[in-house]
Design a protein around this motif. Structure first.
Motif, PDB file in Angstrom:
ATOM      1  N   PRO A  34       0.806  -1.228   0.000  1.00  0.00           N
ATOM      2  CA  PRO A  34       0.000   0.000   0.000  1.00  0.00           C
ATOM      3  C   PRO A  34       0.841   1.281   0.000  1.00  0.00           C
ATOM      4  O   PRO A  34       0.449   2.278  -0.603  1.00  0.00           O
ATOM      5  N   VAL A  35       1.991   1.256   0.653  1.00  0.00           N
ATOM      6  CA  VAL A  35       2.863   2.431   0.646  1.00  0.00           C
ATOM      7  C   VAL A  35       3.386   2.671  -0.774  1.00  0.00           C
ATOM      8  O   VAL A  35       3.432   3.811  -1.232  1.00  0.00           O
ATOM      9  N   SER A  36       3.750   1.612  -1.472  1.00  0.00           N
ATOM     10  CA  SER A  36       4.188   1.749  -2.869  1.00  0.00           C
ATOM     11  C   SER A  36       3.080   2.366  -3.719  1.00  0.00           C
ATOM     12  O   SER A  36       3.337   3.277  -4.511  1.00  0.00           O
ATOM     13  N   LEU A  37       1.874   1.881  -3.552  1.00  0.00           N
ATOM     14  CA  LEU A  37       0.737   2.415  -4.296  1.00  0.00           C
ATOM     15  C   LEU A  37       0.462   3.862  -3.903  1.00  0.00           C
ATOM     16  O   LEU A  37       0.224   4.714  -4.762  1.00  0.00           O
ATOM     17  N   ARG A  79       8.811  -7.429  -3.020  1.00  0.00           N
ATOM     18  CA  ARG A  79       9.593  -6.890  -4.149  1.00  0.00           C
ATOM     19  C   ARG A  79       9.359  -5.390  -4.331  1.00  0.00           C
ATOM     20  O   ARG A  79       9.100  -4.921  -5.429  1.00  0.00           O
ATOM     21  N   THR A  80       9.452  -4.663  -3.240  1.00  0.00           N
ATOM     22  CA  THR A  80       9.281  -3.216  -3.300  1.00  0.00           C
ATOM     23  C   THR A  80      10.635  -2.528  -3.378  1.00  0.00           C
ATOM     24  O   THR A  80      11.652  -3.069  -2.957  1.00  0.00           O
ATOM     25  N   SER A  81      10.626  -1.316  -3.889  1.00  0.00           N
ATOM     26  CA  SER A  81      11.860  -0.557  -4.064  1.00  0.00           C
ATOM     27  C   SER A  81      12.306   0.072  -2.742  1.00  0.00           C
ATOM     28  O   SER A  81      11.637  -0.037  -1.711  1.00  0.00           O
ATOM     29  N   CYS A  82      13.414   0.784  -2.802  1.00  0.00           N
ATOM     30  CA  CYS A  82      14.034   1.326  -1.591  1.00  0.00           C
ATOM     31  C   CYS A  82      13.194   2.425  -0.922  1.00  0.00           C
ATOM     32  O   CYS A  82      13.199   2.531   0.302  1.00  0.00           O
ATOM     33  N   LEU A  83      12.466   3.245  -1.682  1.00  0.00           N
ATOM     34  CA  LEU A  83      11.709   4.333  -1.066  1.00  0.00           C
ATOM     35  C   LEU A  83      10.566   3.814  -0.187  1.00  0.00           C
ATOM     36  O   LEU A  83      10.459   4.233   0.970  1.00  0.00           O
ATOM     37  N   PRO A  84       9.719   2.894  -0.660  1.00  0.00           N
ATOM     38  CA  PRO A  84       8.709   2.346   0.259  1.00  0.00           C
ATOM     39  C   PRO A  84       9.332   1.655   1.468  1.00  0.00           C
ATOM     40  O   PRO A  84       8.827   1.778   2.585  1.00  0.00           O
ATOM     41  N   LEU A 101      15.740  10.066  10.061  1.00  0.00           N
ATOM     42  CA  LEU A 101      15.644  10.907   8.869  1.00  0.00           C
ATOM     43  C   LEU A 101      15.544  10.028   7.635  1.00  0.00           C
ATOM     44  O   LEU A 101      16.242   9.019   7.528  1.00  0.00           O
ATOM     45  N   LEU A 102      14.685  10.433   6.715  1.00  0.00           N
ATOM     46  CA  LEU A 102      14.636   9.808   5.408  1.00  0.00           C
ATOM     47  C   LEU A 102      15.694  10.497   4.557  1.00  0.00           C
ATOM     48  O   LEU A 102      15.711  11.720   4.450  1.00  0.00           O
ATOM     49  N   ARG A 103      16.600   9.720   4.001  1.00  0.00           N
ATOM     50  CA  ARG A 103      17.658  10.286   3.157  1.00  0.00           C
ATOM     51  C   ARG A 103      17.473   9.778   1.737  1.00  0.00           C
ATOM     52  O   ARG A 103      17.152   8.600   1.523  1.00  0.00           O
ATOM     53  N   ILE A 104      17.698  10.669   0.780  1.00  0.00           N
ATOM     54  CA  ILE A 104      17.643  10.307  -0.625  1.00  0.00           C
ATOM     55  C   ILE A 104      18.915  10.821  -1.279  1.00  0.00           C
ATOM     56  O   ILE A 104      19.315  11.964  -1.057  1.00  0.00           O
ATOM     57  N   ALA A 115      18.652   6.926  -8.247  1.00  0.00           N
ATOM     58  CA  ALA A 115      18.300   7.466  -6.931  1.00  0.00           C
ATOM     59  C   ALA A 115      18.182   6.306  -5.946  1.00  0.00           C
ATOM     60  O   ALA A 115      17.881   5.171  -6.331  1.00  0.00           O
ATOM     61  N   HIS A 116      18.421   6.606  -4.678  1.00  0.00           N
ATOM     62  CA  HIS A 116      18.325   5.594  -3.633  1.00  0.00           C
ATOM     63  C   HIS A 116      17.848   6.262  -2.344  1.00  0.00           C
ATOM     64  O   HIS A 116      18.184   7.416  -2.070  1.00  0.00           O
TER      65      HIS A 116
END
Length: 148
Positions: A34-37, A79-84, A101-104, A115-116
């Motif tokens: 759901p976070v990915s969506l 199989r979700t990416s790094c941001l979710p 902290l969320l770091r990008i 991006a990561h």
């Protein structure tokens, strides 16, 4: 190895986890899709606002690495990416009363820009190796507050 032996081994492993580890695993398992969506539909800021509305509960000692590991394990199944993954980890930490902290960061890989995302606690990446700072050009922390 038969399918049944594999499942039985996973159940034994799951049975050896603490209650907090189980909670973190299942929270991540069911929150990652759901976070990915939400990221696709609502965007980053609204998704963060939704996750920030979760309640806070007491932290058990030594739970930070376990929390990060449980999110990684759940991410293998979803199989979700790094941001979710980073957002779910940050939400779990916030629920446990831990500031993070969320770091990008970005890097150029040939003609591609990659991006990561990861989570930082007290200046250290929690779900990544410390080398992530050498590999990526890091943006300012995403706090939701404007930078002057």
């Amino acid at each position: 190895m038969s399918w049944w032996k594999l499942v039985r081994g996973k159940v034994r492993t799951y049975g050896g986890l603490s209650g907090r580890s189980r909670f973190c695993f299942f929270f991540a398992l069911f929150a990652l899709p759901p976070v990915s969506l939400s990221l696709k539909v609502l965007g980053l800021k609204r998704t963060q606002a939704l996750l920030n509305s979760l309640p806070i509960f007491p932290l058990e000692d030594g739970a930070l690495p376990t929390t990060a590991e449980m999110v990684k394990v759940a991410a293998r199944y979803t199989r979700t990416s790094c941001l979710p993954q980073a957002l779910v980890l940050k939400a779990l930490l916030r629920c446990q009363g831990v500031e993070s902290l969320l770091r990008i960061g970005v890097r150029r890989e040939g003609e591609q820009l990659e991006a990561h995302a990861w989570v930082e606690v007290q200046g250290q990446p929690l779900n990544q190796e410390a080398e992530v700072y050498q590999e990526y050009q890091v943006f300012a922390p995403l706090t939701g507050k404007p930078h002057l």
